[in-house]
Design an enzyme around this catalytic site. Structure first.
Site, PDB file in Angstrom:
ATOM      1  N   ASP A  42       0.844  -1.203   0.000  1.00  0.00           N
ATOM      2  CA  ASP A  42       0.000   0.000   0.000  1.00  0.00           C
ATOM      3  C   ASP A  42       0.878   1.250   0.000  1.00  0.00           C
ATOM      4  O   ASP A  42       0.947   1.986   0.986  1.00  0.00           O
ATOM      5  CB  ASP A  42      -0.964  -0.036   1.194  1.00  0.00           C
ATOM      6  CG  ASP A  42      -2.001  -1.146   1.044  1.00  0.00           C
ATOM      7  OD1 ASP A  42      -2.417  -1.421  -0.104  1.00  0.00           O
ATOM      8  OD2 ASP A  42      -2.385  -1.754   2.056  1.00  0.00           O
TER       9      ASP A  42
ATOM     10  N   LYS B 199       0.780  -7.976  -2.706  1.00  0.00           N
ATOM     11  CA  LYS B 199      -0.548  -7.538  -3.145  1.00  0.00           C
ATOM     12  C   LYS B 199      -0.461  -6.112  -3.676  1.00  0.00           C
ATOM     13  O   LYS B 199       0.067  -5.224  -2.992  1.00  0.00           O
ATOM     14  CB  LYS B 199      -1.545  -7.601  -1.985  1.00  0.00           C
ATOM     15  CG  LYS B 199      -2.949  -7.141  -2.387  1.00  0.00           C
ATOM     16  CD  LYS B 199      -3.942  -7.377  -1.261  1.00  0.00           C
ATOM     17  CE  LYS B 199      -4.070  -6.220  -0.317  1.00  0.00           C
ATOM     18  NZ  LYS B 199      -4.689  -5.006  -0.894  1.00  0.00           N
TER      19      LYS B 199
ATOM     20  N   ASP C 114      -5.467  -6.760  -6.357  1.00  0.00           N
ATOM     21  CA  ASP C 114      -6.682  -6.588  -5.545  1.00  0.00           C
ATOM     22  C   ASP C 114      -7.478  -5.389  -6.061  1.00  0.00           C
ATOM     23  O   ASP C 114      -7.438  -4.314  -5.482  1.00  0.00           O
ATOM     24  CB  ASP C 114      -6.220  -6.393  -4.084  1.00  0.00           C
ATOM     25  CG  ASP C 114      -7.345  -6.154  -3.094  1.00  0.00           C
ATOM     26  OD1 ASP C 114      -8.511  -6.484  -3.415  1.00  0.00           O
ATOM     27  OD2 ASP C 114      -7.062  -5.644  -1.991  1.00  0.00           O
TER      28      ASP C 114
ATOM     29  N   LYS D 216     -10.923  -5.749  -6.951  1.00  0.00           N
ATOM     30  CA  LYS D 216     -12.333  -5.958  -6.559  1.00  0.00           C
ATOM     31  C   LYS D 216     -13.316  -5.496  -7.635  1.00  0.00           C
ATOM     32  O   LYS D 216     -14.126  -4.581  -7.422  1.00  0.00           O
ATOM     33  CB  LYS D 216     -12.644  -5.207  -5.250  1.00  0.00           C
ATOM     34  CG  LYS D 216     -11.788  -5.633  -4.061  1.00  0.00           C
ATOM     35  CD  LYS D 216     -12.253  -4.950  -2.783  1.00  0.00           C
ATOM     36  CE  LYS D 216     -11.418  -5.304  -1.581  1.00  0.00           C
ATOM     37  NZ  LYS D 216     -10.070  -4.707  -1.570  1.00  0.00           N
TER      38      LYS D 216
ATOM     39  N   ASP E 197     -19.102  -5.078 -11.978  1.00  0.00           N
ATOM     40  CA  ASP E 197     -19.745  -4.367 -13.094  1.00  0.00           C
ATOM     41  C   ASP E 197     -20.599  -5.376 -13.853  1.00  0.00           C
ATOM     42  O   ASP E 197     -20.754  -6.510 -13.399  1.00  0.00           O
ATOM     43  CB  ASP E 197     -18.651  -3.738 -13.995  1.00  0.00           C
ATOM     44  CG  ASP E 197     -19.141  -2.484 -14.717  1.00  0.00           C
ATOM     45  OD1 ASP E 197     -20.311  -2.485 -15.185  1.00  0.00           O
ATOM     46  OD2 ASP E 197     -18.377  -1.521 -14.826  1.00  0.00           O
ATOM     47  N   ILE E 198     -21.153  -4.994 -14.983  1.00  0.00           N
ATOM     48  CA  ILE E 198     -21.960  -5.955 -15.730  1.00  0.00           C
ATOM     49  C   ILE E 198     -21.044  -7.073 -16.265  1.00  0.00           C
ATOM     50  O   ILE E 198     -19.839  -6.847 -16.469  1.00  0.00           O
ATOM     51  CB  ILE E 198     -22.757  -5.277 -16.879  1.00  0.00           C
ATOM     52  CG1 ILE E 198     -21.814  -4.591 -17.868  1.00  0.00           C
ATOM     53  CG2 ILE E 198     -23.763  -4.290 -16.311  1.00  0.00           C
ATOM     54  CD1 ILE E 198     -22.516  -4.099 -19.131  1.00  0.00           C
TER      55      ILE E 198
ATOM     56  N   THR F  50     -18.496  -6.460 -19.184  1.00  0.00           N
ATOM     57  CA  THR F  50     -17.391  -5.545 -18.849  1.00  0.00           C
ATOM     58  C   THR F  50     -16.356  -6.245 -17.982  1.00  0.00           C
ATOM     59  O   THR F  50     -15.143  -6.111 -18.191  1.00  0.00           O
ATOM     60  CB  THR F  50     -17.962  -4.300 -18.125  1.00  0.00           C
ATOM     61  OG1 THR F  50     -18.880  -3.667 -19.001  1.00  0.00           O
ATOM     62  CG2 THR F  50     -16.869  -3.317 -17.737  1.00  0.00           C
TER      63      THR F  50
ATOM     64  N   THR G 253     -14.772  -6.104   5.132  1.00  0.00           N
ATOM     65  CA  THR G 253     -14.564  -6.168   6.592  1.00  0.00           C
ATOM     66  C   THR G 253     -14.907  -4.841   7.260  1.00  0.00           C
ATOM     67  O   THR G 253     -15.008  -4.751   8.471  1.00  0.00           O
ATOM     68  CB  THR G 253     -13.113  -6.589   6.933  1.00  0.00           C
ATOM     69  OG1 THR G 253     -12.225  -5.889   6.086  1.00  0.00           O
ATOM     70  CG2 THR G 253     -12.927  -8.071   6.755  1.00  0.00           C
TER      71      THR G 253
ATOM     72  N   GLN H  94      -8.627  -1.423  11.236  1.00  0.00           N
ATOM     73  CA  GLN H  94      -9.257  -2.734  11.082  1.00  0.00           C
ATOM     74  C   GLN H  94     -10.109  -3.046  12.311  1.00  0.00           C
ATOM     75  O   GLN H  94      -9.707  -2.763  13.434  1.00  0.00           O
ATOM     76  CB  GLN H  94      -8.191  -3.831  10.917  1.00  0.00           C
ATOM     77  CG  GLN H  94      -7.366  -3.716   9.646  1.00  0.00           C
ATOM     78  CD  GLN H  94      -8.090  -4.250   8.429  1.00  0.00           C
ATOM     79  OE1 GLN H  94      -9.310  -4.430   8.434  1.00  0.00           O
ATOM     80  NE2 GLN H  94      -7.346  -4.487   7.366  1.00  0.00           N
TER      81      GLN H  94
ATOM     82  N   ARG I  61       0.352  -3.105   7.211  1.00  0.00           N
ATOM     83  CA  ARG I  61       1.097  -2.237   8.112  1.00  0.00           C
ATOM     84  C   ARG I  61       1.945  -2.951   9.165  1.00  0.00           C
ATOM     85  O   ARG I  61       2.957  -2.390   9.595  1.00  0.00           O
ATOM     86  CB  ARG I  61       0.139  -1.237   8.757  1.00  0.00           C
ATOM     87  CG  ARG I  61      -0.305  -0.190   7.742  1.00  0.00           C
ATOM     88  CD  ARG I  61      -1.558   0.516   8.163  1.00  0.00           C
ATOM     89  NE  ARG I  61      -2.718  -0.353   8.079  1.00  0.00           N
ATOM     90  CZ  ARG I  61      -3.971   0.045   8.303  1.00  0.00           C
ATOM     91  NH1 ARG I  61      -4.207   1.295   8.635  1.00  0.00           N
ATOM     92  NH2 ARG I  61      -4.975  -0.798   8.185  1.00  0.00           N
TER      93      ARG I  61
HETATM   94  O1  C5P Z   1      -2.333  -2.699   6.822  1.00  0.00           O
HETATM   95  P1  C5P Z   1      -3.300  -3.843   6.841  1.00  0.00           P
HETATM   96  O2  C5P Z   1      -2.638  -5.158   7.245  1.00  0.00           O
HETATM   97  O3  C5P Z   1      -4.563  -3.559   7.595  1.00  0.00           O
HETATM   98  O4  C5P Z   1      -3.685  -4.028   5.292  1.00  0.00           O
HETATM   99  C1  C5P Z   1      -4.638  -4.961   4.860  1.00  0.00           C
HETATM  100  C2  C5P Z   1      -4.732  -4.941   3.368  1.00  0.00           C
HETATM  101  O5  C5P Z   1      -5.760  -5.849   2.980  1.00  0.00           O
HETATM  102  C3  C5P Z   1      -5.080  -3.583   2.769  1.00  0.00           C
HETATM  103  O6  C5P Z   1      -4.414  -3.490   1.512  1.00  0.00           O
HETATM  104  C4  C5P Z   1      -6.570  -3.659   2.572  1.00  0.00           C
HETATM  105  O7  C5P Z   1      -7.020  -2.888   1.489  1.00  0.00           O
HETATM  106  C5  C5P Z   1      -6.769  -5.137   2.252  1.00  0.00           C
HETATM  107  N1  C5P Z   1      -8.096  -5.677   2.530  1.00  0.00           N
HETATM  108  C6  C5P Z   1      -8.689  -5.612   3.787  1.00  0.00           C
HETATM  109  N2  C5P Z   1      -9.955  -6.103   3.985  1.00  0.00           N
HETATM  110  C7  C5P Z   1     -10.632  -6.681   2.973  1.00  0.00           C
HETATM  111  C8  C5P Z   1     -10.044  -6.772   1.703  1.00  0.00           C
HETATM  112  C9  C5P Z   1      -8.750  -6.246   1.523  1.00  0.00           C
HETATM  113  O8  C5P Z   1      -8.077  -5.114   4.729  1.00  0.00           O
HETATM  114  N3  C5P Z   1     -11.830  -7.195   3.190  1.00  0.00           N
END
Ligand code: C5P
Length: 239
Positions: free
Chosen positions: A10, A31, A58, A60, A63-64, A67, A121, A192, A213
């Site tokens: 990220d 990722k 990632d 996500k 769409d139709i 596409t 989440t 989170q 992180r």
């Molecule tokens: O920093 P952290 O460990 O929280 O990062 C989690 C990663 O997983 C982020 O890139 C976040 O976008 C991704 N993610 C998430 N929950 C989801 C799908 C993806 O935290 N349901």
């Protein structure tokens, strides 16, 4: 994709990604999310592939069906290892995504695996009820979307540790359960809500963990990765 932890890159630029990856060996899982992909485009994927990393892209998609099918054809041609879609796009969208991946995978290469996002989440019970007007619990909704994902032929879902065990029961141990929200006891929770340790993820049956992180924000990211990998594999003493 190998079962080692997937590091969430990220970062906002290719430069920062490669500075960060300097101490790591090629071959680990990474990722690439929306921020990095929209900033750097397909070039970031080629560069990471050249360095030997396995890639979860990632984005996500939702769409139709037509596409999504066309977009997946493009993503498969990039040579990524794992992609995802929102299960809320429906069965025909997910089937179209698979078709696109099959069509776009270069001859002699393996089709990327594809997983469904059930409920984010960041979604809570109130949102499911009041915003989505779904008259079921969050967990029932997650399980419903998981079954839909499985019956559309996808390889697994993104899920929290707390759903992994029941998803294994319903869809089998091999169905991919890719789990973010991983923290060590000494880490903060950040934004989170539903977090767990690598050991809990293993015990609950996650097949993969995504870690951002707890590694990218560590003073020694390589050491943090090794510690998390050891705990995930169960080869380090806990605590
Ligand atoms: O920093 P952290 O460990 O929280 O990062 C989690 C990663 O997983 C982020 O890139 C976040 O976008 C991704 N993610 C998430 N929950 C989801 C799908 C993806 O935290 N349901």
């Amino acid at each position: 994709m190998k079962t080692s932890p997937i590091i969430a890159l990220d970062f906002d630029s290719s430069q920062r990604v490669f500075d960060f990856l300097q101490p790591f060996e090629a071959g680990i899982n990474v990722k690439v999310g929306m921020q990095l992909y929209y900033k750097e485009g397909p070039a970031i994927i080629s560069k990471l592939k050249e360095c030997g990393f396995d890639i979860f892209l990632d984005l996500k998609l939702h769409d139709i069906p037509n596409t999504v099918k066309s977009a997946m054809e493009v993503l498969a041609s990039l040579g990524v290892d794992l992609v995802n879609v929102h299960a809320a796009g429906g069965r025909s969208m997910m089937e179209a995504a698979l078709e696109g991946l099959d069509k776009g995978t270069p001859v002699g290469m393996k089709r990327p695996s594809i997983i469904g996002v059930t409920q984010l989440t960041s979604t809570d019970e109130r949102q499911v009820r009041e915003e989505q007007l779904i008259h079921a619990s969050l967990q029932e909704s997650v399980l419903h979307y998981t079954k839909l994902t499985s019956s559309a032929g996808l390889d697994g879902v993104v899920c929290s540790v707390h759903e992994a065990a029941i998803i294994s029961e319903v869809c089998g141990a091999d169905f991919l359960k890719v789990t973010p929200g991983i923290r060590l006891p000494e880490n903060g929770t950040h934004d989170q809500k539903r977090i767990a340790t690598p050991e809990e993820a293993r015990q609950e049956g996650s097949t993969h963990i995504v870690v951002g992180r707890a590694i990218t924000g560590a003073s020694d990211p390589r050491a943090a990765y090794e510690q998390i990998n050891g705990r995930w594999r169960g080869v380090e003493r806990i605590g």
